[in-house]
Design a protein around this motif. Structure first.
Motif: not given
Lengths: 141, 108
Positions: A23-24, A63-65, A81, A84-86, A89, A106-107, A141
């Motif tokens: 995924v870009d 998905n759930t940590v 994190s 992650n994409p950002s 958190v 968290i994810r 994604g």
């Protein structure tokens, strides 16, 4: 339409190939996390210890940590994190009566380090890091 | 989305100064803004971005949440109180909605 076994296998193979194309979107990097950390501390020195970060060593489902942070006497705790994409958190801020402890779920997009940085009442900063192995990423994604 | 309803687990009475745990859960998709729908269009971000706790009107803790928080955000924290009062919690949604819950806690 009459699908032969060979056709079905070909279609299945194509679908797998498509889903493997990355995924870009830009992923956060340790550098982005460090930048977010700097924005939080204002460039002040960060020492290890004085804060507990509990996270599983291996998370089956990204998905759930479940994580928990604890820093007695902290006024704020930032959780970051690295993969992650950002990078951000959560940011917990504590007032009167709070024990400086928080837990959440968290994810995580993949195997990566999770950081927690606490701002203590005297203005100093402490950090803790945990590496979490993720079997299934949690960013869609 | 189903109706959004926060759930809170807090003790009904505690000793003064005793540290106790409050657990909260709210059902919410926490849409990250990264996912795409069937047509390849991005699903817009919609998350709970802020969680605030006050006791008798004084702030106890708050949490700024990012898309990296799981769906149905679960938040647990510890606190202590010196007097009886009302523990009020607020969740703020990206779309401007505000969800609230409050629990009375006695000393004893």
């Amino acid at each position: 339409m009459n699908l032969s076994r060979r056709n079905i296998l070909a279609i299945g193979g194509a679908a797998v190939t498509v889903s493997l194309i990355p995924v870009d979107f830009a992923m956060a990097t340790p550098e982005a996390a460090a930048e977010a950390l700097n924005a939080f501390t204002g460039g002040a020195a960060v020492t290890d210890g004085g804060i507990d970060l509990v996270a599983p060593e291996i998370a089956e489902n990204g998905n759930t940590v479940p994580i928990s942070v604890s820093a007695p006497g902290a006024v704020a705790i930032l959780v970051l994190s690295e993969g992650n994409p950002s990078p951000g958190v959560a940011t917990f801020t504590f007032g009167e009566g709070a024990a400086g402890t928080a837990a959440t779920r968290i994810r995580l997009a993949g195997t990566q380090n999770v950081l927690a940085v606490a701002k203590m009442a005297d203005g100093s900063f402490v950090r803790a890091a945990r590496a979490v192995k993720v079997t299934i990423g949690g960013c869609g994604g | 989305m189903a109706q959004i309803k926060p759930r809170v687990k807090a003790p009904k009475s505690v000793a003064a100064g005793e540290v106790f745990t409050v657990k909260t859960l709210i059902n919410h998709d926490m849409e990250t803004g990264q996912r795409k729908d069937k047509n390849g269009d991005k699903i817009p971000r919609q998350i709970i971005n802020m969680f605030e706790v006050t006791f008798n009107g004084k702030p106890v803790m708050s949490a700024k949440l990012e898309p990296s928080i799981s769906a149905n955000p679960y938040i647990e924290f510890e606190m202590s109180i010196q007097e009886a009062g009302d523990l009020a919690m607020t969740w703020r949604d990206d779309d401007g909605s505000v969800y609230e819950a409050s629990n009375a806690i006695a000393i004893g």
